[in-house]
Design an enzyme around this catalytic site. Structure first.
Site, mmCIF file in Angstrom:
data_model
loop_
_atom_site.group_PDB
_atom_site.id
_atom_site.type_symbol
_atom_site.label_atom_id
_atom_site.label_comp_id
_atom_site.label_asym_id
_atom_site.label_seq_id
_atom_site.Cartn_x
_atom_site.Cartn_y
_atom_site.Cartn_z
ATOM 1 C CB SER A 264 -24.761 -7.716 -0.904
ATOM 2 O OG SER A 264 -24.010 -8.807 -1.394
ATOM 3 C CE LYS A 265 -18.714 -3.642 0.302
ATOM 4 N NZ LYS A 265 -18.278 -2.356 0.696
ATOM 5 N NE ARG A 266 -21.787 -10.826 1.235
ATOM 6 C CZ ARG A 266 -22.943 -11.467 1.249
ATOM 7 N NH1 ARG A 266 -23.029 -12.684 0.769
ATOM 8 N NH2 ARG A 266 -24.029 -10.910 1.748
ATOM 9 C CE LYS A 267 -25.009 -13.404 -3.980
ATOM 10 N NZ LYS A 267 -26.049 -12.799 -3.190
#
Ligand code: GLU
Length: 493
Positions: A264-267
């Site tokens: 995911s792009k949160r990481k």
């Protein structure tokens, strides 16, 4: 060594232009590309844009641009600039193939393999609630599956809205196929209910268009992410209903984050466009994603696309999810960066420096020398910004952290000796050896040594007493600029 499969291999990458090109999508594209190249086949870019609400032209252009940037050239599909069709099996955008899908819907309706369904959303919801209350899961049970086409047409003529559903009730069997990655996969037909092939507004759905296009575009192998496995059952049903031979399928394991969750792009960045902004090289991205789920037979890690093509073999795809290790990704980028010839590397670095409005020499010899000096200190192209900053005259300022050094007793003498010797230097630039010689002379003239010698000179070059080694930087700064900087430091000493 795996043998080539057939000279007629045709594979496709079929993005839905509803967002950006994700590294997962890029990996799917890459594996299909490598497979095509390895087998002298064709790689097709098909655009799956029948979801009108979510598909956009910007997204399509973005995906196409990212594919071009990565170097994943397709043989058929949309032209990267005009987005017009290129190739004998077009149109390649599903939104332009509606008449083809309508014709097949008609065939399925006429043969009784599909039917118009007038169930409203509320009626479907009610069925769902009832089966949930009874504690079991049930598929949509449409009373319209038993209607004749004539009956349905009367209702349609009266202006009622209907979807077209594919009839699964009578299939009652297992669908078995040999997945190229996972081996035998078996799906009981009752895993799916009567699924929609045509929405009430007249737009066909993904599973339907995909099967038709893969057939009409003569696709031989479909390699895609494992999340599409349940779709394969629906698609096999359509192939069967139409009497078509299905392509070979291979479903690839997911790419996972370090915590084993779906990437995911949160990481961190997952969009190819963002990785480009962050200074990753296409060759490093391709190398890294190739190894997320595939391995070289000799376990080689740094690979060019050519080497990947030579060694690519679907039987080496992994079944388990691959971890997207960002530290390793950066390391790999650094390896590719170091292997890039200086001239090419300058061309890659230059836009990042221009982004910061740096004014640097136009001389190609200087440019190549500067990247050759810095390339081992960079992991991404963005790292060049901090490395080049000291070379940019406009950004020279004496920083507060230089205050203490400027107050030292020998500083003034060191700075003025440095300035005079630099001024007397016979050419525009000095070599590392010449710099070291001048530094020695300053020491002899002033008697300063150790930090009393080095730190004032560093302030005179980069405005602060700590930073990149001077013997690296000084040969890259023009004499006139060194003199000017020394004057500025001296004025504060
Ligand atoms: N349009 C689908 C997607 O973007 C393609 C799936 C497939 O390859 O069949 O996920």
């Amino acid at each position: 060594m795996s043998s080539q499969i057939s000279p007629h291999v045709r594979v496709r990458f079929a993005p839905s232009p509803t967002g950006y090109l994700h590294v997962g999508g890029a990996r799917t594209a890459l594996y299909n590309y490598l497979f095509a190249k390895k087998n002298n086949g064709k790689f097709i870019l098909r655009i799956e844009d029948t979801d009108e609400a979510r598909s956009t032209q910007e997204s399509l252009q973005g995906v196409v641009d990212d594919m071009v940037w990565l170097g994943l050239k397709w043989d058929e599909g949309v032209d990267p600039i005009t987005l017009q069709d290129v190739g004998p099996f077009g149109p390649y955008r599903q939104s332009e193939r509606l008449s083809i899908y309508k014709e097949i819907v008609e065939q399925l309706l006429n043969s009784g393999k599909a039917y118009y369904c007038f169930l409203t959303d509320q009626e479907i919801e009610k069925q769902r609630e009832e089966s949930a209350a009874a504690g079991h899961f049930a598929h949509v049970n449409s009373p319209y599956q038993d209607w004749t086409l004539e009956q349905a047409k009367v209702k349609l003529a009266a202006g009622e809205k209907a979807v077209v559903r594919f009839k699964t009730r009578e299939l009652k069997k297992d669908y078995i196929f040999n997945d190229q990655v996972r081996g035998e996969v078996k799906f009981p037909s009752d895993m799916v209910g009567d699924f929609v092939v045509l929405r009430s507004g007249g737009m066909p759905v993904y599973n339907f268009c995909c099967a038709i296009d893969d057939h009409l575009m003569k696709i031989t192998h479909v390699f895609r992410a494992e999340e599409h496995l349940p779709n394969t059952l629906r698609q096999l049903m359509i192939y069967e209903a139409m009497g078509w031979q299905a392509p070979e399928f291979g479903h690839m394991a997911l790419i996972l984050d370090e915590d084993r969750q779906k990437l995911s792009k949160r990481k961190g960045a997952v969009a190819c466009g963002q990785l480009k902004q962050e200074g990753y090289l296409p060759s490093a991205i391709l190398n890294f994603i190739a190894l997320l789920g595939w391995s070289h037979p000799e376990e080689k890690e740094i690979l060019s696309v050519e080497e990947m093509i030579q060694a690519f073999d679907i039987s080496r795809l992994n079944l388990s999810g691959a971890i997207f290790d960002r530290v390793k990704f950066k390391w790999m980028n650094a390896q590719h960066l170091r292997a890039t010839p200086n001239k090419e590397l300058w061309n890659l670095v230059q836009p990042f420096l221009a982004r910061e409005n740096m004014e640097l020499p136009q001389d190609p010899a200087w440019q190549e020398m500067s990247v050759s000096v810095f390339k081992t200190s960079m992991e991404t192209l963005v790292d060049a910004i901090e490395l080049y900053k000291p070379l940019n005259d406009k950004s020279y300022v004496v920083l507060p952290e230089a205050d203490e050094t400027l107050k030292w007793e020998p500083t003034k003498a060191v700075l003025s000796a440095w300035r005079d010797l630099v001024k007397a230097h016979p050419s525009d630039y000095m070599t590392e050896a010449e710099f070291l010689k001048i530094q020695d002379e300053v020491k002899n003239i002033t008697g300063a040594k150790g930090k009393n010698l080095f730190m004032p000179i560093r302030v005179a070059v980069i405005g602060k007493p700590h930073g990149t080694e001077l013997k690296t930087l000084v040969p890259l700064i023009k004499k006139s600029s060194l003199v000017q900087r020394a004057e500025m430091a001296l004025a504060l000493a």
